[in-house]
Design an enzyme around this catalytic site. Structure first.
Site, PDB file in Angstrom:
ATOM      1  N   LYS A 193      82.804 108.317  10.950  1.00 11.69           N
ATOM      2  CA  LYS A 193      81.903 108.471  12.448  1.00 11.69           C
ATOM      3  C   LYS A 193      82.312 108.094  13.715  1.00 11.69           C
ATOM      4  CE  LYS A 193      81.884 103.379  11.940  1.00 11.69           C
ATOM      5  NZ  LYS A 193      81.045 102.015  11.509  1.00 11.69           N
TER       6      LYS A 193
ATOM      7  N   ARG B 112      73.611  93.468   8.343  1.00 13.14           N
ATOM      8  CA  ARG B 112      73.123  94.904   8.633  1.00 13.14           C
ATOM      9  C   ARG B 112      72.275  95.798   7.833  1.00 13.14           C
ATOM     10  NH1 ARG B 112      77.837  97.936  11.351  1.00 13.14           N
ATOM     11  NH2 ARG B 112      78.186  98.274   8.994  1.00 13.14           N
TER      12      ARG B 112
ATOM     13  N   TYR C 132      87.780 100.058  45.317  1.00 14.58           N
ATOM     14  CA  TYR C 132      86.625  99.126  45.930  1.00 14.58           C
ATOM     15  C   TYR C 132      86.811  97.803  46.287  1.00 14.58           C
ATOM     16  CZ  TYR C 132      84.416 104.092  45.166  1.00 14.58           C
ATOM     17  OH  TYR C 132      84.016 105.413  44.762  1.00 14.58           O
TER      18      TYR C 132
ATOM     19  N   MET D 175      85.814 105.415  39.198  1.00 16.03           N
ATOM     20  CA  MET D 175      84.675 106.402  38.098  1.00 16.03           C
ATOM     21  C   MET D 175      85.820 107.900  37.803  1.00 16.03           C
ATOM     22  SD  MET D 175      81.331 108.553  38.622  1.00 16.03           S
ATOM     23  CE  MET D 175      79.893 106.957  38.280  1.00 16.03           C
TER      24      MET D 175
END
Length: 365
Positions: free
Chosen positions: A39, A137, A262, A311
């Site tokens: 998956k 779940r 940053y 990014m």
């Protein structure tokens, strides 16, 4: 005449021989048949390529999360049976029946709809019972399960061939996990014993590596297929499959007192040789490692990241080295384990692997 395409700035090398070796290790540990869990794009490794590689290894099932993943495997020409690990919803079920995929059942309503669809299709659908033994779940709760099974057996177009549950804490809570395994055995005994089910499955990778498995004849390895142990002490049994790599795009010397990245979270205290690497959180390398002593591996040496991961780029202190523009960089792989990166990001290896984005080219060996 157009120039040839440039090589990728960031890429993930996928070692398919290591993948197959880890499958063999899982088989040896389990001592039974295997459902390979693929998956989430085979945990970020590439669904179709991984499925094609493992299909030649005579596994019983591929475990997927949803019909979209099942469809991609089938459309890739893979004929191994496909098992849907979670609950399905109404608009998915006709395709499941039509394609002959194997769902797990969590409710009588779900079972009755599958039975009606199979009758209309002129087929008999193989299904497994999902039992909620502590995950919360999906699946049937244990109370009243014998009566529920009796109702399910009245549905003529369903063949109940398996029973499975899931271990939510095998890598964290040993006492609960042992009690959960014992509860699973009790549930099977209350349903006329193990002979009632062709397939009995409970163990994920942590369950396989850390606990008794005699109650099951089918194992569901996931993370360990990709070379990572969810339990300490087993890393030597597995081979690394994915290596996340990039390139040095720029090398400069910055003066003392110069901010890097940053927010000026890092400011140089001396003249610093800084390499810019062409990878960032837009590629799936986690921003959360910023300020937590993360490193990159270049020319046989680890170098510390500086400031915040951005990014598309990040910066590394390469002072005193001969690192140059164009050098290959390992962000994780054989020299920096992905679980180390995950720990510094405050997360888990599963999230790091599945978070590697599509713009990172997968290269298969």
């Amino acid at each position: 005449m157009n120039p040839p395409p440039s090589p990728p700035r960031s890429w993930a090398e996928i070692d398919l021989s290591a993948l197959r070796q880890n499958l063999r290790t899982a088989r040896e540990v389990a001592g039974c048949d295997v459902m390979a869990v693929v998956k989430a794009g085979a945990y970020g490794h590439g669904l179709e390529d991984v499925a094609r590689s493992l299909a030649a290894e005579d596994i019983v099932f591929f475990g997927v999360a949803n019909v979209g993943e099942a469809r991609r495997i089938a459309d890739a020409g893979v004929t191994t049976r496909i098992y849907l690990l979670g609950a399905t919803w109404t608009q998915e079920r006709a395709e499941i029946v039509g394609r002959g995929w194997t769902p797990c059942l969590s409710s009588l309503e779900e079972a009755r709809e599958f039975d009606a669809l199979a009758r209309a299709h002129g087929s008999r659908l193989k299904v497994h019972l999902a039992v909620d033994s502590g995950m919360g779940r999906g699946g049937f709760v244990a109370e009243g399960l014998p009566e529920i099974l009796a109702e399910l057996e009245k549905l003529p177009n369903l063949e109940i061939e398996g029973i499975g549950s899931h271990l939510p804490s095998a890598d964290e809570d040993e006492d609960f996990t042992r009690s959960q395994i014992a509860r699973y055995v009790e549930i099977i005994q209350s349903l006329d014993g193990p002979e009632r089910f062709k397939w009995r499955h409970l163990s994920n990778s942590a369950g396989l590596l850390g606990y008794d498995r005699e109650c099951c004849n089918l194992a569901r390895p996931g993370l360990m297929l990709y070379g990572i142990s969810p339990l300490p002490g087993h890393e030597g049994k597995l081979r690394n499959v994915m290596s996340l790599k990039s390139r040095v795009t720029l090398v400069r010397t910055l003066p003392a007192g110069h901010g890097v990245s940053y927010g000026r979270a890092f400011v140089t205290t001396r003249p610093t040789r800084v390499a810019t690497i062409g990878i960032g959180y837009g590629d799936g390398y986690p921003r959360a490692v910023s300020g937590h002593d993360a490193e990159a591996f270049i020319r046989g040496q680890r170098f510390p990241l500086l400031g915040r991961v951005t990014m598309d780029q990040l910066m590394v202190d390469v002072t005193g080295s001969d690192v140059a523009e164009g050098d290959e960089v390992e962000m994780f792989g054989p020299n920096i384990r992905v679980d180390e990166v995950a720990a510094k990001a405050g997360t888990i290896s599963w999230e790091i692997l599945t978070g590697i984005t599509p713009r990172v080219v997968r290269v298969y060996h």
